[in-house]
Scaffold this motif. Sequence first.
Motif, mmCIF file in Angstrom:
data_model
loop_
_atom_site.group_PDB
_atom_site.id
_atom_site.type_symbol
_atom_site.label_atom_id
_atom_site.label_comp_id
_atom_site.label_asym_id
_atom_site.label_seq_id
_atom_site.Cartn_x
_atom_site.Cartn_y
_atom_site.Cartn_z
ATOM 1 N N ALA A 1 1.728 8.836 -6.320
ATOM 2 C CA ALA A 1 1.690 10.259 -5.989
ATOM 3 C C ALA A 1 2.959 10.970 -6.412
ATOM 4 C CB ALA A 1 1.474 10.437 -4.487
ATOM 5 N N ALA B 1 0.827 -1.212 0.000
ATOM 6 C CA ALA B 1 0.000 0.000 0.000
ATOM 7 C C ALA B 1 0.862 1.263 0.000
ATOM 8 C CB ALA B 1 -0.933 -0.006 1.207
ATOM 9 N N ARG C 1 2.736 1.620 -3.457
ATOM 10 C CA ARG C 1 1.837 2.070 -4.526
ATOM 11 C C ARG C 1 1.462 3.534 -4.347
ATOM 12 N NH1 ARG C 1 -2.039 -3.235 -4.929
ATOM 13 N NH2 ARG C 1 -0.689 -4.380 -6.364
ATOM 14 N N ALA C 2 1.165 3.913 -3.127
ATOM 15 C CA ALA C 2 0.768 5.304 -2.864
ATOM 16 C C ALA C 2 1.918 6.262 -3.177
ATOM 17 C CB ALA C 2 0.318 5.460 -1.415
#
Length: 190
Positions: free
Chosen positions: A143, A135, A138-139
């Motif tokens: 971003a 998580a 990926r974030a």
Amino acid sequence: MARHMNLVRSLLFNLIFYPGTLIYVLSGLAVSVLGEKPMRVVVRGWSIFHFFLTRHLIGIEERFEGEIPSGAVLFAVKHQSMYEAVATLRVFDAPIVVMKRQLSHMPFFGWLTQIHGVIGVDREAGPAALRHLVAAGRAAAAAGWPGPPREPLAAPPHARCSAWTRPASPTPRPASPCAGMVPSVRNPAP
């Protein structure tokens, strides 16, 4: 005689590298108020400093096998020493580094890793740690934080060096060819 020279080179490396690291860490913290780019320059400089010392004092040479794919890629590096972990900061453009969470809690060094955007993982947390890693990676990659799009870089224990692409599907697939860093130690002539 060679054993004594190895000991002398190791001691000299430690006497130069660790005080130098403190200077780089303090410099990185100081310039981080000016933005991400100056801080990354200092961090990369630290990795180059490490490379210079390991190459010229200890005699470690590195070679690369394969090509490093461009774009967003997850590199899972099997590091057997601190060498590979530090070298990744020099080899890859703005990597998102994954490391033991405890290291990011150290005074000064840990503070700089947090500013750098390192993802700290609790290795004792089992599957929850992997979910957190996926998580957070990926974030951060999606971003582009902090800074431009970056390559997630994981250093899992007991894994072979491999590269993974980030396909449209949620399941990573191996990238080909695999880029691997293979440090080799040689004893310089006395």
